[in-house]
Design a protein around this motif. Structure first.
Motif, mmCIF file in Angstrom:
data_model
loop_
_atom_site.group_PDB
_atom_site.id
_atom_site.type_symbol
_atom_site.label_atom_id
_atom_site.label_comp_id
_atom_site.label_asym_id
_atom_site.label_seq_id
_atom_site.Cartn_x
_atom_site.Cartn_y
_atom_site.Cartn_z
ATOM 1 N N CYS A 8 66.204 63.580 -15.100
ATOM 2 C CA CYS A 8 67.471 64.268 -15.301
ATOM 3 C C CYS A 8 68.310 63.520 -16.328
ATOM 4 N N CYS A 11 71.988 62.644 -14.102
ATOM 5 C CA CYS A 11 72.068 61.671 -13.015
ATOM 6 C C CYS A 11 70.893 60.698 -13.037
ATOM 7 N N HIS A 13 67.864 61.247 -12.157
ATOM 8 C CA HIS A 13 66.889 61.507 -11.104
ATOM 9 C C HIS A 13 65.529 61.803 -11.716
ATOM 10 N N CYS A 29 68.062 70.377 -12.473
ATOM 11 C CA CYS A 29 67.907 69.163 -11.682
ATOM 12 C C CYS A 29 67.849 69.543 -10.201
ATOM 13 N N VAL A 31 68.605 67.733 -7.751
ATOM 14 C CA VAL A 31 69.682 67.102 -7.002
ATOM 15 C C VAL A 31 70.812 68.093 -6.813
ATOM 16 N N CYS A 34 74.087 68.657 -9.065
ATOM 17 C CA CYS A 34 73.923 68.088 -10.399
ATOM 18 C C CYS A 34 73.621 69.206 -11.387
HETATM 19 ZN ZN LIG Z 1 70.532 65.354 -11.956
#
Ligand SMILES: [Zn+2]
Length: 104
Positions: A8, A11, A13, A29, A31, A34
């Motif tokens: 990502c 973030c 990730h 993403c 998450v 996000c």
């Molecule tokens: Zn993210």
């Protein structure tokens, strides 16, 4: 089906996604909350490694995994069978206190 690494951009990730080469790249993403976007990482000849050494790695891993899983299930079964859950008498915690006769 090859596994692609995504990262990502917002973030950081990292996750893997199994996709066909014909599938469009992921952009969202995973998450929650996000906004992404995610970027597909192209590994150093990952496709070639997947076809070549990947077979042996997978084979070795699956073998050791099965051994570990078997060992795990055996110990789990042994511990569960030796647990005296149903046969152990429950301690009588609610024993009434002896009433002292008063006023005799
Ligand atoms: Zn993210």
């Amino acid at each position: 089906m090859p596994t692609y690494d995504y990262e990502c951009q917002t973030c950081g990730h990292k996750f893997e996604a199994k996709q066909s080469m014909k599938d469009p790249h992921l952009t969202d993403c995973p998450v929650e909350g996000c906004p992404g976007p995610v970027k597909r990482k192209i590994g150093l000849g990952a496709g070639f490694i997947f076809k070549g050494n990947g077979f042996y790695i997978t084979d070795y891993r699956s073998d050791s995994y099965k051994a570990a899983a078997k060992k795990d299930s055996e110990s789990a079964a042994a511990s569960s069978s030796s647990t005296p859950a149903a046969t152990s008498p429950a301690p009588a915690a609610s024993t009434p206190a002896p009433a002292k006769p008063t006023g005799t």
